[in-house]
Motif scaffolding. Structure first.
Motif, mmCIF file in Angstrom:
data_model
loop_
_atom_site.group_PDB
_atom_site.id
_atom_site.type_symbol
_atom_site.label_atom_id
_atom_site.label_comp_id
_atom_site.label_asym_id
_atom_site.label_seq_id
_atom_site.Cartn_x
_atom_site.Cartn_y
_atom_site.Cartn_z
ATOM 1 N N THR A 6 -10.014 3.739 -5.192
ATOM 2 C CA THR A 6 -9.319 5.109 -5.463
ATOM 3 C C THR A 6 -8.485 4.768 -7.114
ATOM 4 N N ARG A 7 -8.813 5.810 -7.763
ATOM 5 C CA ARG A 7 -8.330 5.725 -9.295
ATOM 6 C C ARG A 7 -7.060 6.606 -9.392
ATOM 7 N N VAL A 8 -6.091 6.324 -9.882
ATOM 8 C CA VAL A 8 -4.803 7.169 -9.618
ATOM 9 C C VAL A 8 -4.113 7.207 -11.266
ATOM 10 N N GLY A 9 -4.899 6.551 -12.225
ATOM 11 C CA GLY A 9 -4.211 6.465 -13.530
ATOM 12 C C GLY A 9 -3.564 7.598 -14.056
ATOM 13 N N LYS A 10 -2.474 7.348 -14.389
ATOM 14 C CA LYS A 10 -1.725 8.830 -15.109
ATOM 15 C C LYS A 10 -1.342 9.745 -14.368
ATOM 16 N N ALA A 11 -1.562 9.505 -12.904
ATOM 17 C CA ALA A 11 -1.339 10.754 -11.851
ATOM 18 C C ALA A 11 0.440 10.809 -11.826
ATOM 19 N N LYS A 12 0.705 11.831 -11.456
ATOM 20 C CA LYS A 12 2.395 12.136 -11.213
ATOM 21 C C LYS A 12 2.563 12.434 -9.614
ATOM 22 N N MET A 13 3.154 11.642 -8.936
ATOM 23 C CA MET A 13 3.434 11.738 -7.406
ATOM 24 C C MET A 13 4.867 11.855 -7.285
ATOM 25 N N THR A 14 5.060 12.851 -6.432
ATOM 26 C CA THR A 14 6.456 13.293 -5.724
ATOM 27 C C THR A 14 6.395 13.233 -4.348
ATOM 28 N N ASP A 15 7.178 12.691 -3.484
ATOM 29 C CA ASP A 15 6.985 12.692 -1.893
ATOM 30 C C ASP A 15 5.532 12.471 -1.408
ATOM 31 N N VAL A 16 4.893 11.508 -1.756
ATOM 32 C CA VAL A 16 3.367 11.596 -1.441
ATOM 33 C C VAL A 16 3.536 10.101 -0.364
ATOM 34 N N ASP A 17 2.982 10.209 0.972
ATOM 35 C CA ASP A 17 3.174 9.488 1.938
ATOM 36 C C ASP A 17 1.964 8.615 2.095
ATOM 37 N N LEU A 18 1.905 7.193 1.832
ATOM 38 C CA LEU A 18 0.763 6.589 2.071
ATOM 39 C C LEU A 18 0.694 5.521 3.270
ATOM 40 N N ARG A 19 1.752 5.854 3.991
ATOM 41 C CA ARG A 19 2.147 4.640 5.002
ATOM 42 C C ARG A 19 1.040 4.678 6.168
ATOM 43 N N GLY A 20 0.268 6.029 6.165
ATOM 44 C CA GLY A 20 -0.605 6.056 7.320
ATOM 45 C C GLY A 20 -1.622 5.615 6.950
ATOM 46 N N VAL A 21 -2.010 5.169 5.656
ATOM 47 C CA VAL A 21 -3.250 4.954 5.490
ATOM 48 C C VAL A 21 -3.924 3.578 5.933
ATOM 49 N N ARG A 22 -5.134 3.352 6.426
ATOM 50 C CA ARG A 22 -5.369 2.129 7.185
ATOM 51 C C ARG A 22 -6.092 1.308 6.342
ATOM 52 N N GLU A 23 -6.645 1.844 5.250
ATOM 53 C CA GLU A 23 -7.129 0.865 4.201
ATOM 54 C C GLU A 23 -6.833 1.552 2.581
ATOM 55 N N LEU A 24 -6.176 0.633 2.014
ATOM 56 C CA LEU A 24 -5.492 1.255 0.705
ATOM 57 C C LEU A 24 -6.099 0.423 -0.586
ATOM 58 N N GLY A 25 -7.283 1.129 -1.087
ATOM 59 C CA GLY A 25 -7.886 0.160 -2.058
ATOM 60 C C GLY A 25 -7.572 0.893 -3.361
ATOM 61 N N ILE A 26 -6.776 0.452 -4.297
ATOM 62 C CA ILE A 26 -6.670 1.090 -5.845
ATOM 63 C C ILE A 26 -7.396 0.296 -6.775
ATOM 64 N N ALA A 27 -8.285 1.204 -7.453
ATOM 65 C CA ALA A 27 -9.140 0.572 -8.459
ATOM 66 C C ALA A 27 -8.393 0.337 -9.690
ATOM 67 N N ASP A 28 -7.637 1.432 -10.188
ATOM 68 C CA ASP A 28 -6.584 1.159 -11.262
ATOM 69 C C ASP A 28 -5.659 2.427 -11.082
ATOM 70 N N GLY A 29 -4.415 2.080 -12.199
ATOM 71 C CA GLY A 29 -3.368 3.142 -12.080
ATOM 72 C C GLY A 29 -2.007 2.867 -11.177
ATOM 73 N N VAL A 30 -2.129 1.420 -10.630
ATOM 74 C CA VAL A 30 -1.087 1.379 -9.854
ATOM 75 C C VAL A 30 0.152 1.764 -10.078
#
Length: 216
Positions: free
Chosen positions: A161-185
């Motif tokens: 998953t690519r999230v570079g320069k994304a803007k996040m507010t109240d984003v809940d990732l706790r329920g993700v079973r597999e979290l693979g971030i390619a860039d933009g951590v």
């Protein structure tokens, strides 16, 4: 959660089977598209209101700037379609497949995706507000420069998953079973993750901060 059964849609009794062709700037109100396949259509700026899609396939095609308001989709496949700058409001999508789809610049508000598969979907510069992904697989999704507010991922798999320069507010990732971030951590500022996910992301965070980790 969205409406799971067709019969429980508040507009179900008003739906009429659609047997025609979709056209650019078309206006489609209370129609039911089912068991259809559309190839390489130009249906940009179309408007769908209180409509249902069942077992429909869209191969290629241009639907840019179309509107999907109060729509219900089951087993719908979008392959290589251009849905850039589309507007989605109160949409319920279950069992769908989106592969090689453009959703760049799209606006999605109060949309529910359940049991869907996303492969190389472009969400760049899109706006997602109160969107829920449940039991979905997202492979190589690009959320670069997107705005995500009140977005949840429950029981999902996120790969490359690519999230570079994304803007996040109240984003809940706790329920993700597999979290693979390619860039933009760094763009995860504004997201909530679990302790286990923090450990998983630690190497990316260390690299971002220029920290060398070694036991030698």
């Amino acid at each position: 959660m969205g409406v799971r059964e067709f019969e429980k849609l508040p507009y179900a009794e008003y739906l009429e089977d659609f047997t025609g062709h979709l056209a650019r700037e078309g206006d489609y109100d209370t129609v039911h598209l089912r068991d259809r396949e559309f190839d390489d259509l130009d249906a940009g700026n179309a408007r769908f209101l209180e409509s249902a899609f069942t077992s429909v396939t869209f191969n290629g095609g241009r639907y840019r700037r179309s509107r999907f308001n109060d729509v219900w989709m089951r087993s719908v496949r979008w392959v290589g379609a251009d849905l850039g700058e589309t507007d989605w409001l109160h949409a319920d999508v279950d069992g769908g497949v989106l592969a090689g789809v453009r959703l760049d610049g799209a606006v999605l508000r109060r949309v529910v995706f359940q049991n869907c598969k996303f492969d190389s979907v472009n969400f760049r510069a899109a706006e997602l507000r109160e969107v829920t992904f449940t039991d979905c697989v997202l492979r190589a999704a690009d959320f670069g420069e997107a705005t995500l507010a009140g977005v949840r991922f429950d029981g999902c798999v996120l790969q490359e998953t690519r999230v570079g320069k994304a803007k996040m507010t109240d984003v809940d990732l706790r329920g993700v079973r597999e979290l693979g971030i390619a860039d933009g951590v760094a763009a995860l500022d504004g997201a909530t993750i679990s302790g286990a996910q923090l450990l998983q992301l630690a190497p990316l965070m260390a690299d971002l901060l220029g920290i060398v980790v070694t036991d030698e």
